[in-house]
Design an enzyme around this catalytic site. Structure first.
Site, PDB file in Angstrom:
ATOM      1  CE1 TYR A 133     -10.158   0.209   8.363  1.00  0.00           C
ATOM      2  CE2 TYR A 133     -11.766   1.299   6.977  1.00  0.00           C
ATOM      3  CZ  TYR A 133     -10.584   0.612   7.117  1.00  0.00           C
ATOM      4  OH  TYR A 133      -9.852   0.329   6.004  1.00  0.00           O
ATOM      5  CD  GLU A 162      -6.436  -2.162  10.343  1.00  0.00           C
ATOM      6  OE1 GLU A 162      -7.061  -3.165  10.774  1.00  0.00           O
ATOM      7  OE2 GLU A 162      -6.587  -1.712   9.192  1.00  0.00           O
ATOM      8  CG  ASP A 216     -10.346   3.374   3.829  1.00  0.00           C
ATOM      9  OD1 ASP A 216      -9.425   4.193   3.767  1.00  0.00           O
ATOM     10  OD2 ASP A 216     -10.190   2.172   3.567  1.00  0.00           O
ATOM     11  CE1 TYR A 266      -7.855  -5.130   0.752  1.00  0.00           C
ATOM     12  CE2 TYR A 266      -7.823  -4.507  -1.573  1.00  0.00           C
ATOM     13  CZ  TYR A 266      -8.032  -4.173  -0.246  1.00  0.00           C
ATOM     14  OH  TYR A 266      -8.422  -2.903   0.089  1.00  0.00           O
ATOM     15  CD1 TRP A 290      -3.404   0.444   0.854  1.00  0.00           C
ATOM     16  CD2 TRP A 290      -2.838  -1.719   0.839  1.00  0.00           C
ATOM     17  NE1 TRP A 290      -4.544  -0.288   0.640  1.00  0.00           N
ATOM     18  CE2 TRP A 290      -4.228  -1.617   0.623  1.00  0.00           C
ATOM     19  CE3 TRP A 290      -2.275  -2.988   0.860  1.00  0.00           C
ATOM     20  CZ2 TRP A 290      -5.055  -2.721   0.439  1.00  0.00           C
ATOM     21  CZ3 TRP A 290      -3.086  -4.091   0.678  1.00  0.00           C
ATOM     22  CH2 TRP A 290      -4.454  -3.954   0.460  1.00  0.00           C
ATOM     23  CB  SER A 291       0.440   4.389  -1.843  1.00  0.00           C
ATOM     24  OG  SER A 291       1.048   5.639  -1.917  1.00  0.00           O
ATOM     25  CG  ASP A 308      -0.352   1.081   4.622  1.00  0.00           C
ATOM     26  OD1 ASP A 308      -1.113   1.746   3.892  1.00  0.00           O
ATOM     27  OD2 ASP A 308      -0.753   0.415   5.588  1.00  0.00           O
ATOM     28  CD  GLN A 358      -3.385   4.427   0.677  1.00  0.00           C
ATOM     29  OE1 GLN A 358      -2.232   4.055   0.702  1.00  0.00           O
ATOM     30  NE2 GLN A 358      -4.305   3.932   1.496  1.00  0.00           N
TER      31      GLN A 358
HETATM   32  C1  2M8 Z   1      -7.218   0.688   4.857  1.00  0.00           C
HETATM   33  O1  2M8 Z   1      -7.734   0.831   3.537  1.00  0.00           O
HETATM   34  C2  2M8 Z   1      -7.905  -0.290   2.655  1.00  0.00           C
HETATM   35  C3  2M8 Z   1      -8.281   0.275   1.294  1.00  0.00           C
HETATM   36  O2  2M8 Z   1      -7.215   1.031   0.791  1.00  0.00           O
HETATM   37  C4  2M8 Z   1      -8.983  -1.272   3.092  1.00  0.00           C
HETATM   38  O3  2M8 Z   1      -9.738  -0.966   4.026  1.00  0.00           O
HETATM   39  O4  2M8 Z   1      -9.048  -2.347   2.496  1.00  0.00           O
HETATM   40  C5  2M8 Z   1      -6.962   2.121   5.395  1.00  0.00           C
HETATM   41  O5  2M8 Z   1      -6.763   2.109   6.783  1.00  0.00           O
HETATM   42  C6  2M8 Z   1      -5.776   2.752   4.682  1.00  0.00           C
HETATM   43  O6  2M8 Z   1      -5.430   3.969   5.260  1.00  0.00           O
HETATM   44  C7  2M8 Z   1      -4.563   1.813   4.677  1.00  0.00           C
HETATM   45  O7  2M8 Z   1      -3.572   2.372   3.861  1.00  0.00           O
HETATM   46  C8  2M8 Z   1      -4.906   0.407   4.190  1.00  0.00           C
HETATM   47  C9  2M8 Z   1      -3.775  -0.585   4.380  1.00  0.00           C
HETATM   48  O8  2M8 Z   1      -3.270  -0.509   5.698  1.00  0.00           O
HETATM   49  O9  2M8 Z   1      -6.047  -0.100   4.908  1.00  0.00           O
END
Ligand code: 2M8
Length: 456
Positions: free
Chosen positions: A375, A419, A194, A107, A57-58, A60, A132
């Protein structure tokens, strides 16, 4: 504002510090954080979490690099290099780079949904088509600073600089949807937060795709009560599908959701300060970056600030979305921000309880729709709290910053590398062994104060 030239794309061309806690608990936490990062490393990048998020993930990766630089500066460089290796020809950095070795149904939405490889200018590796928050220039500079010798030997910044410039150029041109000088996000996933209540009103205008038309995978690994609803997902899928079907073209009319988000614009401004430092290091001209940072800071403050916080603006209606979320405080990461004292007062108020709640809540504790376990609708996250810690130092609030750091480390020591966390009880939520939690804990252990050299 003084007119200035914003740079366009150009052709690509171990800290050794001991754990800052200084005691056995700090050493144990340091070791545990390193273990998470080692376990989540996949050949050339880190996954956010092994089961829930099994790709790169970008943003991250930006946070991971900030921690990883203490463990292996070269590995931190590779984390960013692999992400920028998936850059599109238009400059965008996709929010997910898919690992072809991971099963297609691990995913959702996966490569077959985004269909990036059919898009001219997209890389050979499958990616998503949205973006992102731009935390990467800051991460690149901090990564360089961890071991300038190793970075110079590998040509890290000379190779990354043109790609960072192209990334910012995509944002400041294609994503300035209103001509305001600020960039818009076109999907809630682009905010990184999100299902923040901040998106509820603009999202309510989006017709959800029926749930029968897609299969969520997140609920295989996380409790439904802590995740976005099916209706949220139906809307996320609608927006992403429409964007894909338009060939990922950007125009205000083409996007069902378009919001000028304070955090994304603040990271961009802070990123321009970092790019100025990087430009000086690689022998390029830092002046256009300083100019871009000043312009963004001015536009951000005059357009989105009101009465102690920054609010997102709905690009379709022009209205400010008057909800208090952590993103509204995070322009504190911008050097020279004229309203830093006001933001800190809001952070200390009952809405966020900076002096007690930990991590700092993602959303207003006093709001009726605050949900401390769901979340981005209330829980505290380590990345946004780290940004606040960085911003507090930047604006000379070292006592608040030190206190926040101490409590963040204690929270993770007690509740694990979760998380997200209930900001009042400290209960951990979401997935475990979460990479940016481990990386930023490692960073705060190794650096009791952030490295502000040349970006402040
Ligand atoms: C969460 O987002 C992803 C979609 O991009 C998801 O829910 O599947 C968010 O917390 C986002 O900020 C984070 O970059 C990602 C991966 O940790 O998870």
């Amino acid at each position: 504002m003084t007119a200035c030239t914003v740079p366009g794309p150009v052709s690509p061309a171990p800290s050794g510090a001991s754990p800052g806690a200084g005691n056995g608990a700090g050493v144990g936490l340091d070791r545990a954080a390193r273990r998470v990062l080692v376990a989540n490393w996949r050949r050339h990048a880190t996954v956010p979490a092994a089961r829930l998020y099994p790709h790169q993930w970008s943003w991250d990766s930006a946070f991971v690099a900030i921690g990883l630089r203490h463990l292996s500066p070269v590995r931190a460089q590779r984390e960013l290099e692999s992400l920028f290796g998936a850059q599109w020809a238009d400059g965008r950095i996709p929010h997910i780079v898919f690992d072809p070795a991971v099963p297609a149904d691990a995913y959702f939405p996966g490569p077959s949904f985004w269909r990036s490889t059919g898009i001219p200018g997209a890389p050979a590796v499958p990616t998503s088509g949205i973006v992102q928050p731009p935390a990467h220039a800051l991460a690149a500079w901090l990564t360089f600073r961890a071991d300038p010798g190793a970075a110079r030997a590998r040509g890290f910044l000379p190779r990354l600089y043109p790609r960072l410039v192209a990334w910012h150029h995509y944002l400041t041109t294609r994503r300035d949807l209103t001509g305001s000088g600020l960039i818009s996000i076109v999907h809630p996933w682009e905010s990184g937060m999100d299902n923040s209540p901040a998106w509820d009103v603009p999202l309510s205008r989006v017709t959800p795709v029926p749930t029968a038309e897609f299969t969520r995978r997140d609920l295989d690994h996380a409790a439904a009560a802590e995740r976005p609803t099916d209706t949220d997902y139906g809307r996320y899928v609608r927006l992403a599908r429409d964007y894909r079907d338009a060939g990922y073209a950007d125009s205000l009319r083409g996007h069902g959701f378009a919001v000028e988000d304070p955090l994304c614009n603040a990271l961009l401004a802070a990123g321009e300060h970092a790019l100025a430092a990087i430009a000086a290091e690689v022998g390029a001209d830092p002046a256009p970056h300083r100019c871009a940072a000043a312009r963004l800071t001015h536009d951000l403050t005059t357009s989105l600030y009101d009465g102690g916080t920054f609010f997102p603006r709905d690009a379709h209606t022009g209205a400010l979305i008057r909800t208090y979320s952590i993103g509204g405080l995070l322009p504190l990461i911008v050097p020279g921000l004229p309203v830093a004292a006001e933001l800190i007062a809001t952070a200390l108020s009952d809405r966020f309880r900076l002096a007690g709640a930990c991590p700092v809540p993602s959303y207003d504790l006093t709001a009726d729709d605050h949900d401390s376990g769901k979340y981005w609708r209330g829980p505290g996250w380590i990345n946004t709290s780290w940004l606040l810690w960085y911003g507090l130092h930047l604006h000379g609030e070292t006592a608040h910053a030190d206190d926040l750091r101490r409590r963040l480390l204690d929270r993770v020591r007690r509740s694990g590398f979760r998380e997200y966390f209930d900001p009042l009880t400290g209960t951990g939520h979401g997935t475990d062994d979460f990479s940016w939690t481990a990386a930023l804990v490692l960073d705060m252990l190794r650096s009791p104060a952030p490295d502000l050299d040349q970006v402040a």
